[in-house]
Design a protein around this motif. Structure first.
Motif, PDB file in Angstrom:
ATOM      1  N   GLY A  45     -11.885  25.310 -22.780  1.00  0.00           N
ATOM      2  CA  GLY A  45     -13.219  25.518 -22.221  1.00  0.00           C
ATOM      3  C   GLY A  45     -14.280  25.579 -23.295  1.00  0.00           C
ATOM      4  O   GLY A  45     -13.988  25.511 -24.491  1.00  0.00           O
ATOM      5  N   ILE A  66     -17.622  19.329 -14.605  1.00  0.00           N
ATOM      6  CA  ILE A  66     -17.196  20.506 -15.362  1.00  0.00           C
ATOM      7  C   ILE A  66     -17.324  21.737 -14.477  1.00  0.00           C
ATOM      8  O   ILE A  66     -18.397  22.015 -13.938  1.00  0.00           O
ATOM      9  CB  ILE A  66     -18.047  20.690 -16.627  1.00  0.00           C
ATOM     10  N   THR A  68     -17.913  25.379 -14.085  1.00  0.00           N
ATOM     11  CA  THR A  68     -18.500  26.441 -14.900  1.00  0.00           C
ATOM     12  C   THR A  68     -18.360  27.787 -14.201  1.00  0.00           C
ATOM     13  O   THR A  68     -18.132  27.869 -12.995  1.00  0.00           O
ATOM     14  CB  THR A  68     -19.985  26.159 -15.184  1.00  0.00           C
ATOM     15  N   ALA A  91     -17.828  26.717 -19.507  1.00  0.00           N
ATOM     16  CA  ALA A  91     -16.875  25.778 -18.911  1.00  0.00           C
ATOM     17  C   ALA A  91     -15.472  26.346 -19.064  1.00  0.00           C
ATOM     18  O   ALA A  91     -15.083  26.782 -20.153  1.00  0.00           O
ATOM     19  CB  ALA A  91     -16.975  24.422 -19.606  1.00  0.00           C
ATOM     20  N   ARG A  92     -14.720  26.326 -17.967  1.00  0.00           N
ATOM     21  CA  ARG A  92     -13.421  26.996 -17.971  1.00  0.00           C
ATOM     22  C   ARG A  92     -12.226  26.060 -17.987  1.00  0.00           C
ATOM     23  O   ARG A  92     -11.136  26.462 -18.348  1.00  0.00           O
ATOM     24  CB  ARG A  92     -13.312  27.907 -16.731  1.00  0.00           C
ATOM     25  N   THR A  93     -12.349  24.832 -17.563  1.00  0.00           N
ATOM     26  CA  THR A  93     -11.163  24.010 -17.337  1.00  0.00           C
ATOM     27  C   THR A  93     -11.225  22.662 -18.049  1.00  0.00           C
ATOM     28  O   THR A  93     -10.730  21.668 -17.534  1.00  0.00           O
ATOM     29  CB  THR A  93     -10.954  23.788 -15.826  1.00  0.00           C
TER      30      THR A  93
END
Length: 487
Positions: A45, A66, A68, A91-93
């Motif tokens: 991320g 993305i 978030t 952003a996590r993934t």
């Protein structure tokens, strides 16, 4: 010279630096030991600041959709990132493999020469440049400068003799990306759990599992652990058996914390994990590495092109070494909160209470988001001096643009917010390096960070180097300091 700059390592730091150098028109050669990308992803991320950095270069659309989030954490204690009022969430993934794919494509489009399967074995510096020996090559490669972006076990760091002090590892943590399991997202780091458990969904039906038993000393390894070791630890901590899952990637890491004492030694510089290693709490390592490169790229390009003196490179160390030191302090504190037992329970309780206060929450949220960084650009009361310019909407003639869009050239930016011809005339001798834009902020005047600001000089990395009123230096002095003598 085979190139003006040789970058060793094609991870996020090296590829970002290559793109920054090419954006400034400097020829760069990237040497990567591996013949091809592994597809492995330690980072998953982006912090809020890295989202801004990628926005500044127009790279965000390349990552696709993305996901978030405005939820963060400090050592497992939840943080609400909305207190920052930033235009982007975190952003996590986004897997690191995707980040490397995007950055490599960008750097190649700009003309970077990226050579895989090139392992550096020797490095010699003289008054005019650096010679780099590649395993199997008949002759050494020459460049004016070399930058080591080759990770925590950096060959460049070792060959160039950089000191790398710090604290040794005390705990080993397991990481596995797996398919074929249905596990809900989770993070558990309380004393009763016996250790750390993290579960995070990734794109493509993959689930990331991180597990560490409290008090487990690190093992001296020559390769990654077997997936069975990860499954055993996960079952002891959670009671859930994941041994039937399909492992995509398995790794182990520790809580060792080290940082080089200098980011520059003559014509050799260090960036990213080569400069700092630590527990990867919150994925801050990769993000800090990318930001190292954005700080260094425009400065190194200016020195190579002869528009700025060599001394500009010294500000890379003076600005980024404190950031790395703060990163290590932050991640070591989080390591205590995550991996500590009952003895740190009172600390968690006190910190949880403090996080109920907005100022404390905002401070730690800015810390883990990368928004608390402020460089020494000279004295003055203006609140933006040394800080990053937030993403702002601006009226530019008949067009509506954002401040990040105006930085996509990788050049300096002088914002003239009152249509002042005298200001523009004073900056005219730097227009080969600095874009002068007359614009008006669209935000409500009393709420805009540029409220009552008549002009702002923004460096290519997005940090404000001068503002009026509010800087004790005049504009030409600031322009010469950061962009070299007038044309």
């Amino acid at each position: 010279m085979d190139a003006s700059v040789i970058v060793v390592g094609a991870g996020p730091a090296g590829l970002m630096l290559a793109g920054e150098l090419r954006l400034a028109g400097v020829d760069v050669l990237v040497l990567e030991r591996l013949a091809e990308r592994t597809g492995e992803s330690r980072g998953i991320g982006f912090t809020v600041r890295t989202m801004e950095v990628f926005d500044q270069r127009g790279l965000l659309p390349r990552f696709g959709d993305i996901e978030t989030s405005t939820a963060g954490h400090f050592g497992g204690l939840p943080l609400d990132l909305t207190v920052l009022g930033a235009a982007h969430g975190a952003a996590r993934t986004v897997p690191q493999s995707r980040t490397e794919t995007v950055l490599e494509a960008w750097a190649r489009e700009l003309g970077a020469d990226i050579r895989r399967g090139h392992e550096v074995t020797a490095l010699t510096e003289d008054a005019h440049g650096v010679s780099v020996t590649v395993d199997g090559a008949p002759t050494a490669l020459r460049a004016r400068y070399v930058v080591g972006c080759d990770g925590g076990r950096s060959t460049v760091r070792r060959l160039a003799g950089f000191d790398f002090p710090g604290t040794p590892a005390t705990t080993e943590l397991y990481l596995a990306d797996v398919r074929g399991v249905d596990l809900p997202p989770k993070m558990t780091a309380d004393p009763s759990a016996g250790g750390l458990v993290m579960i995070a969904p990734l794109p493509g039906g993959i689930t990331r599992v991180i597990a560490a038993e409290r008090g487990t000393p690190p093992v001296r390894r020559t390769g990654p652990p077997e997936f069975g070791e990860v499954a055993d630890v996960f079952k002891r901590l959670t009671g859930t058996d994941i041994s039937a899952a399909e492992p995509v990637w398995v790794s182990a890491f520790t809580d060792a914390a080290r940082q080089v004492t200098q980011y520059r030694r003559g014509r050799t510089l260090i960036a990213g994990d080569a400069a700092h290693v630590h527990l990867p709490a919150g994925g801050q390592g990769m993000n800090t590495s990318v930001q190292d490169s954005v700080n260094l790229g425009w400065k190194l390009a200016a020195v190579v092109k002869g528009t700025a003196p060599d001394s500009l490179l010294d500000t890379y160390h003076s600005e980024r070494h404190p950031v790395g030191r703060t990163l290590l302090t932050s991640t070591r504190a989080q390591s205590l909160l995550i991996l500590g037992g009952d003895d740190v329970a009172p600390l968690r309780e006190v910190l949880t209470e403090l996080l109920g206060h907005t100022e404390v929450s905002r401070h730690l949220a800015a810390r883990v988001s990368g928004l608390d960084i402020r460089y020494d650009v000279g004295a003055g009361p203006h609140p933006l001096l040394g800080a990053r310019l937030p993403r702002l909407a601006l009226d530019h003639g008949t067009r509506r643009r954002t401040s990040t869009e105006l930085l996509r050239t990788g050049r300096g930016l002088l914002l003239d917010l009152t249509d002042n011809p005298t200001l523009r005339r004073r900056a005219h001798a730097w227009t080969d390096r600095v874009d002068i834009v007359t614009a008006t902020p669209r935000e409500v005047p009393g709420e805009s960070p540029l409220h009552r600001t008549t002009a702002a000089l923004v460096r290519p990395d997005g940090h404000v180097a001068w503002a009026a009123p509010g800087s004790h230096h005049d504009l030409p002095t600031a322009l010469e300091r950061w962009f070299g003598p007038a044309r």
